[in-house]
Design an enzyme around this catalytic site. Structure first.
Site, PDB file in Angstrom:
ATOM      1  N   GLU A   1       0.843  -1.191   0.000  1.00 54.54           N
ATOM      2  CA  GLU A   1       0.000   0.000   0.000  1.00 54.54           C
ATOM      3  C   GLU A   1       0.886   1.252   0.000  1.00 54.54           C
ATOM      4  O   GLU A   1       1.901   1.299   0.691  1.00 54.54           O
ATOM      5  CB  GLU A   1      -0.868  -0.027   1.260  1.00 54.54           C
ATOM      6  CG  GLU A   1      -1.701   1.200   1.520  1.00 54.54           C
ATOM      7  CD  GLU A   1      -2.377   1.149   2.883  1.00 54.54           C
ATOM      8  OE1 GLU A   1      -3.304   1.951   3.094  1.00 54.54           O
ATOM      9  OE2 GLU A   1      -1.981   0.317   3.730  1.00 54.54           O
ATOM     10  N   TRP A   2       0.519   2.259  -0.770  1.00 50.84           N
ATOM     11  CA  TRP A   2       1.260   3.520  -0.782  1.00 50.84           C
ATOM     12  C   TRP A   2       0.722   4.428   0.321  1.00 50.84           C
ATOM     13  O   TRP A   2      -0.486   4.663   0.418  1.00 50.84           O
ATOM     14  CB  TRP A   2       1.111   4.217  -2.134  1.00 50.84           C
ATOM     15  CG  TRP A   2       1.770   5.570  -2.159  1.00 50.84           C
ATOM     16  CD1 TRP A   2       1.173   6.781  -1.937  1.00 50.84           C
ATOM     17  CD2 TRP A   2       3.160   5.836  -2.391  1.00 50.84           C
ATOM     18  NE1 TRP A   2       2.103   7.784  -2.029  1.00 50.84           N
ATOM     19  CE2 TRP A   2       3.332   7.240  -2.302  1.00 50.84           C
ATOM     20  CE3 TRP A   2       4.259   5.028  -2.678  1.00 50.84           C
ATOM     21  CZ2 TRP A   2       4.575   7.844  -2.488  1.00 50.84           C
ATOM     22  CZ3 TRP A   2       5.491   5.642  -2.846  1.00 50.84           C
ATOM     23  CH2 TRP A   2       5.637   7.028  -2.758  1.00 50.84           C
ATOM     24  N   LEU A   3       1.620   4.910   1.159  1.00 51.51           N
ATOM     25  CA  LEU A   3       1.246   5.851   2.216  1.00 51.51           C
ATOM     26  C   LEU A   3       2.060   7.128   2.037  1.00 51.51           C
ATOM     27  O   LEU A   3       3.291   7.069   1.953  1.00 51.51           O
ATOM     28  CB  LEU A   3       1.515   5.248   3.601  1.00 51.51           C
ATOM     29  CG  LEU A   3       0.705   3.998   3.974  1.00 51.51           C
ATOM     30  CD1 LEU A   3       1.180   3.444   5.313  1.00 51.51           C
ATOM     31  CD2 LEU A   3      -0.785   4.302   4.020  1.00 51.51           C
TER      32      LEU A   3
ATOM     33  N   ASP B   1      12.995  -3.913  14.158  1.00 47.81           N
ATOM     34  CA  ASP B   1      14.021  -3.043  13.548  1.00 47.81           C
ATOM     35  C   ASP B   1      13.544  -1.600  13.632  1.00 47.81           C
ATOM     36  O   ASP B   1      13.557  -0.861  12.650  1.00 47.81           O
ATOM     37  CB  ASP B   1      14.250  -3.459  12.099  1.00 47.81           C
ATOM     38  CG  ASP B   1      15.514  -2.852  11.491  1.00 47.81           C
ATOM     39  OD1 ASP B   1      16.339  -2.309  12.257  1.00 47.81           O
ATOM     40  OD2 ASP B   1      15.675  -2.912  10.257  1.00 47.81           O
TER      41      ASP B   1
END
Length: 290
Positions: A92-94, A197
């Protein structure tokens, strides 16, 4: 390659997707990243060599597990695979913005909520994960283990020491440290779903101010490993720690344990980059053994 990726996205989403806009964006230290769009839907695609497809699969499954916790926002994984000589993962692009004090307080609260997510207890133990993944580009061993101190000594520090010795690293107090871990990690804890991480480069806020974390090295472990790492490379804002402690106060002794937990990442940095990380690791070992 793009045709194959478009087809995979179309298959998974059950609607036609054909990318008409593609631009290179940051993909971290070891991957190439692209934004792709058909004018209506936008996705983030990371690439590496085809041999690295297992790394992307583990990342996607880790994001999926965190997404399903319904706590903190992560990029939803769409699909992954290989195309020609490349491995890829589609997320998904955020749109990432700067956030504010409220955003970072909420980051702390939502991370604490994710840390409260416990696994179904496995026959083999409570600490670990179903598959191995990577920390940076280094393999991360997640064999299920009943005892946290044993897991940390063997699959975290022990494994990194083994790799470091192959690269010429010398650690005069290594044996003493490994033998001390059961005493150093004798606190009571429950297994938590951790990012694994969580430094500043893997956390941010969307343009609307919603906190988001990404690029995980997921497993079930002591929640303090995440909090310790947020302090390693510059630290998160005070608002983050305030929000976290509102939901779940850190346990007594965390200040002593955080150096032990961050040693894992410094050893990994020596294994990845060499240089001054060797002397830093030895200073940390001396500090821990005090």
């Amino acid at each position: 390659m793009w045709t194959e990726i478009d087809a995979h996205i179309s298959q998974v989403r059950s609607e036609k997707f054909q990318s008409s806009q593609r631009r290179s964006v940051g993909g971290g230290c070891i991957n190439q990243g692209y934004s792709i769009s058909d004018g209506q839907h936008t996705y983030f695609v990371k690439f590496n060599q085809a041999s690295q497809v297992a790394m992307f699969e583990a990342e996607a499954l880790g994001l999926q597990q965190m997404y399903q916790s319904a706590t903190i926002r992560v990029p939803k994984p769409i699909c992954w695979g290989t195309a020609g000589s490349s491995a890829y993962v589609v997320l998904e692009w955020l749109e990432i913005g700067s956030g504010n004090t409220k955003s970072w307080e909420e980051m702390g609260r939502k991370l604490a909520a994710m840390h409260r997510c416990n696994p179904v207890v496995k026959a083999q133990g409570s600490f670990g994960w179903d598959i191995n993944n990577t920390i940076g580009s280094t393999p991360q061993i997640n064999t299920w283990t009943a005892d946290w101190a044993e897991f940390y000594a063997k699959h975290r520090l022990g494994y990194q020491f083994q790799l470091a010795r192959r690269k010429g690293g010398h650690f005069p107090q290594e044996k003493e440290l490994i033998e001390a871990i059961p005493e150093l990690l004798a606190h009571k804890l429950q297994p938590s779903l951790v990012h694994g991480d969580l430094w500043g480069g893997n956390a941010g806020c969307t343009v609307s101010g919603e906190p988001v974390i990404f690029d995980p090295a997921t497993y079930f472990g002591d929640r303090e490993v995440d909090i310790a790492m947020t302090e390693l490379f510059g630290g998160f804002s005070a608002a983050f720690y305030r929000g976290y402690n509102e939901v779940w106060q850190l346990d007594e002794g965390y200040e002593q344990r955080k150096t032990l937990y961050n040693l894992y990442h410094i050893l990994n940095h020596f294994n990845l980059f060499g240089g001054g990380y060797l002397s830093q690791a030895n200073r940390m070992i001396a500090q821990i053994l005090g």
